[in-house]
Design an enzyme around this catalytic site. Structure first.
Site, short mmCIF file in Angstrom:
data_model
loop_
_atom_site.label_atom_id
_atom_site.label_comp_id
_atom_site.label_asym_id
_atom_site.label_seq_id
_atom_site.Cartn_x
_atom_site.Cartn_y
_atom_site.Cartn_z
CB ILE A 146 42.56 43.42 42.97
CG1 ILE A 146 41.93 42.02 43.14
CG2 ILE A 146 43.87 43.50 43.74
CD1 ILE A 146 42.78 40.89 42.58
CD GLU A 199 42.03 32.34 42.09
OE1 GLU A 199 42.56 32.39 40.97
OE2 GLU A 199 42.17 33.24 42.94
#
Ligand code: FES
Ligand code: FES
Lengths: 710, 214
Positions: A463, A677
């Site tokens: 992505i 993250e």
């Protein structure tokens, strides 16, 4: 005022293997495949927020030029997977299933036409009347309705609310608004039925295999009859982790019109169709001794979810895990509202929780008059506070040092609101982040050809972080061949299974499989070579000598049970220097620096970009992003890029990323830990803390817009 | 609210002007003017003959040059340059990120100037020269800006990238790349959600300082 860097040396590391495709426009995203006879779908959404559909008049739309079908709950063929004997109390939205309306913008019709323009126009002709009922969209006024998402008791370590008896304490409430992923690529799918029981989709997804399973399940097809292709994904950040109703609708529509259907969400749809980081209220209580030892942490959170489906995330987990503190209690509640269901967004839960915890730690540092880094070091967890397990690796202390030196932390004035630079108030802030380091299971096929090139395939997606580049680097290092001899292919469900790209686990998981496969190939080559180690240059020769056109291995790799012995986390620390205009309240980031302990850095060039990008996403969360609902109508007021602000060039200085770059000895053969993250977790608090240091004003409800500072 | 033209709601009572015109065309062209017998008229309606006639009235011929290639198309006046490039000419390098002129993903050059192709109707480029990302490189030889984006990793997912590169080239041509601050200001119409901004600035500065012809 600004630091001009004249040295434009390129960051070190392999350039993106798919970079040429991307800079020339040849990289094709889901909506961009040429499919013969393709038709176009456009959704029409509910204009009420709760209730039911009274009538739908589709005649005008059906008669509009080029329209092939208008699908509503009245005429939609039954989706087999939707038909359950005992309907669950709550669950995923079933599109075109019945007359019920749960939120504003919920799809009520899908118009299919031969051109996009015609479908778009016809969608405006669908007339719907409703029986509207009362609704709730306001989190703050519904906090008392929150329920525990699990049946178990709330988390408790030691004694509850211990902070209340501490000599020094902080007790504050924090609020984050709804934040929307808004990847630049609109969610898109092209669905075509190749036979009655076979369908192909080009689809924007983070999980090739999970999308294949979801579509197969919905239409009751054998899994292998669903072909999912997603070789390029234009960003997702969590928004493509699951299969959404519009994807099911497109597959259904292709069945109805017996032609391929392309469905591209509008930017407005992106706010109501593919999740978001939920609006969340939090309360933190911190108690400490006068010398800064934490004696109690209490963390409560209530996040919004939809009335039809529960969405939970680990908002309060970070308070259980971050610091060595004997007494910790947390509580997490869900508030059901007439909104669409949230979904994990980069640093899910933890980014929300870290804003509260790391802001509160900063508040405590001022209350104690202890430097914020020093305060964190005094409560540094050497083993996992939750389980007592040793860490597989933790170099957060190194990260603090590296970051403090690089940003010039010593220049920070501990007294807030006292430093001015060219008429602007200046301040420094920092905050830490953490996220579980996971390793799942992945299978790759690796094929060495007689020309010495290595071809590796697995059904993972990229992505944006540069999965292909990282995998190519691993393969080239293990095999000892140059990276241009490696060809890594992904994004197709016919390839061996790989996990969904999410939760910062792809490099650890897929990278391990690539590493193992390459190791096995080398072993085989060694056997062929009479058990003597061959130089990489000789691979082609060995194959040729044995008359082998290729050598192939298929390897499934996952972590062993020994991993259970360790607590495994990636860590980050973010530093920010801000300038705040004393009259207008405008906040400018002057310097940003993130340091990550993400194990060995496999692909330094793309990793650096990923960290910087995560920090910028955190800056958006801190300073500008907020989806606003008009609670009188339950409708979003800013579902576009003019009104929903994300960071643009002018908002962002030269943010830098540094790495501790020490391998984790246990997690995987590369020693790598995840990074996607932790790049965002903690950033919002670092900025809020810097704004406080600059102005003496503590903003506890994001975003920190100028009105909150004047 | 779901996809729809701004300001229109599904329950909107207003008669769409195009529809009235279409109805007029249907009646005048088919029923009245041609005076078909009822049976033939029904058959004509079945075959959507009225549609085809209406369509011919509703499309406009345009001629324009895209990446050096002359194109003659018949387009609806409401079709945007962006959709024409992507859906009719299969030039999908130009991206759709919002369709409202708010993100810059669709940036192309029209007669050398950067424009948002989603805010440009196809009929507006009649007689003009359009350059898209596909037309920037000279064959296999990349444009210096493309090289610089590769070198400085000025992207991640790559979706905003064609728009960024087209804007970046124009930014230098316009003389708006004289400092980091100026570049940031004049590149602020191109959103990058992956957050490649610092790398993009570095790429532009390298091209500008390298004195490359853009
Ligand atoms: S698609 Fe044209 S500006 Fe966003
Ligand atoms: S590279 Fe993904 S949006 Fe810019």
């Amino acid at each position: 005022m600004e630091k001009i860097t004249l040295d434009k040396g390129a960051p070190e590391g392999l350039s993106r293997v798919d970079g040429r495709m991307k800079v020339t426009g040849r990289a094709k995203y889901s909506a961009e495949y040429k499919v013969a006879g393709v038709t176009y779908g456009v959704l029409a959404g509910s204009t009420i927020t709760s209730g039911s559909i009274k009538t739908i008049d589709t005649k005008k739309a059906e008669n509009a030029p080029g329209v092939l079908a208008v699908i509503t709950y009245l005429n939609a063929p039954k989706i087999p997977g939707y038909q359950t004997e005992t309907p669950a109390a709550k669950g995923a939205l079933k599109i075109f299933y019945d007359d019920k309306i749960f939120f504003n913008g919920q799809p009520v019709a899908l118009v299919i036409a031969d051109t996009f323009e015609r479908a778009l126009f016809a969608a405006s002709l669908v007339k719907v009347t409703y029986n509207a009922t009362t609704f709730q969209t306001n989190l703050k006024s519904n906090l008392s309705t929150g329920v525990s998402p699990h049946n178990g008791p709330d988390y408790l370590r030691g004694s509850g609310d211990a902070y209340k008896n501490a000599p020094v304490k902080v007790e504050q409430e924090y609020l984050i608004p709804t934040e929307v992923h808004n990847p630049m690529e609109l969610h898109a799918i092209i669905a075509s039925w190749d036979a009655d029981d076979k369908v192909s989709v080009y689809d924007k997804t983070q999980g090739i295999k999970s999308t294949q399973r979801s579509i197969a399940q919905a239409f009751k097809l054998p899994q292998e009859n669903v072909h999912v292709m997603s070789p390029f994904v234009g960003g997702a950040f969590g928004a493509a982790l699951r299969t959404w109703p519009h994807e099911i609708a497109a597959v259904l529509a292709a069945k109805v019109v017996k032609k391929p259907v392309k469905l591209v969400l509008s930017r407005a749809d992106m706010f109501t169709s593919v999740g978001y980081r939920p609006h969340t209220w939090q309360k933190i209580g911190l108690g400490a001794t006068a010398d800064g030892k934490l004696t109690g942490i209490t963390h409560e959170a209530s996040g919004q979810t939809s009335v039809y489906e529960d969405f939970t995330e680990g908002v309060v987990n970070i308070s259980q895990l971050m610091y060595a503190c004997p007494n910790v209690n947390t509580k997490y509640r869900l508030v059901s509202l007439n909104v669409n269901t949230p979904t994990p967004m980069r640093g899910p839960g933890e980014a929300t929780g870290a804003f509260a915890l790391e802001s509160a730690m900063d508040e405590l540092s001022y209350a104690l008059n202890i430097d914020p880094i020093e305060l964190r070091m005094r409560n540094y967890a050497e083993t996992d506070p939750q389980t007592g397990k040793p860490y597989s690796s933790k170099f957060l202390n190194d990260a603090y040092k590296i970051g403090a030196d690089a940003i010039g932390w010593s220049k920070r004035n501990a007294k807030p609101g006292t430093v001015k630079e060219n008429g602007w108030l200046a301040g420094y802030g920092m905050a830490a982040g953490m996220f579980g380091a996971y390793r799942g299971s992945a299978t790759v096929v690796a094929r060495l050809l007689a020309d010495g090139t290595l071809h590796i395939e697995t059904a993972v997606t990229d992505i944006g972080p540069g999965t292909g580049t990282a995998m190519t680097t691993i393969a080239s290092e293990v095999m000892g061949i140059s990276s241009d001899k490696v060809n890594f292919k992904l994004g197709d469900s016919t390839m061996p299974p790989s996990p969904t790209q999410g939760g910062s686990s792809v490099t650890a998981t897929v990278g391990s499989a690539v590493s193992d496969a390459c190791t096995q190939l080398k072993e085989k080559l060694k056997e062929l070579n009479g058990n003597s180690e061959s130089a990489s240059a000789g691979y082609a020769q060995i194959l040729q000598q044995h008359n082998l056109p290729q050598l192939e291995v298929t390897v499934t790799s996952k972590g062993g049970p020994e991993l259970g012995k360790y607590a495994m986390y990636s860590w980050s620390v973010h530093f920010m220097k801000v300038l705040v205009h004393p009259v207008t309240g405008v906040v400018k980031i002057q310097q940003g620096l993130s340091v990550a302990d993400a194990g060995h850095i496999v692909s330094p060039k793309t990793a650096r970009s990923q960290m910087i990008g995560g920090s910028i996403m955190g800056a958006g969360m801190a300073l500008m992003e907020e989806a606003v609902i008009d609670h009188r109508y339950g409708r979003l007021m800013n579902n576009n890029f003019a009104d929903y602000h994300v960071p643009v060039q002018a908002d962002i200085p030269q943010i830098e990323a540094l790495f501790v770059n020490k391998p984790d000895p246990y997690l995987n053969p590369m020693g790598a830990k995840g990074m996607g993250e932790i790049a965002t977790i903690g950033v919002a608090a670092a900025l809020a803390n810097a704004v406080y240091n600059a102005t003496g004003k503590r903003v506890r409800d994001l975003p920190i817009t100028p009105d909150k500072l004047v | 609210m779901k996809s729809k033209m701004p300001g229109t709601l599904p329950e909107c009572e207003m008669e769409a002007p195009e529809n009235s015109r279409r109805n007029f065309l249907k009646q005048s062209a088919l029923i009245t003017a041609v005076a078909l017998t009822p049976a033939v008229a029904t058959k004509a309606a079945d075959m959507h003959v009225d549609e085809k006639i209406a369509e011919a009235f509703e499309k406009l011929p345009i001629k324009f040059e895209v990446n050096g290639v002359q194109q003659s198309l018949s387009v609806e006046p409401r079709a945007t340059l962006l959709d024409i490039l992507r859906e009719q000419l299969d030039l999908t390098g130009t991206k759709k990120g919002c369709d409202y002129g708010q993100c810059g993903a669709c940036t192309v050059h029209v007669d050398g100037h950067r424009v948002n192709s989603c805010l440009t109707l196809g009929v507006m480029v009649n007689g003009k020269k359009v350059t898209t990302i596909e037309g920037l490189a000279k064959g296999e030889e990349l444009h210096p800006m493309q090289e610089a984006f590769l070198k400085h990793d000025g992207f991640q997912c790559g979706y905003c990238t064609p728009g960024q590169i087209m804007s970046a080239v124009a930014c230098i041509r316009e003389g708006h790349a004289n400092s980091e601050t100026e570049i940031r200001e004049f590149m602020s119409g191109n959103i990058c959600r992956c957050g490649a901004y610092p790398n993009i600035v570095n790429a532009i500065q390298e091209v500008k300082e390298g004195g490359h012809a853009v």
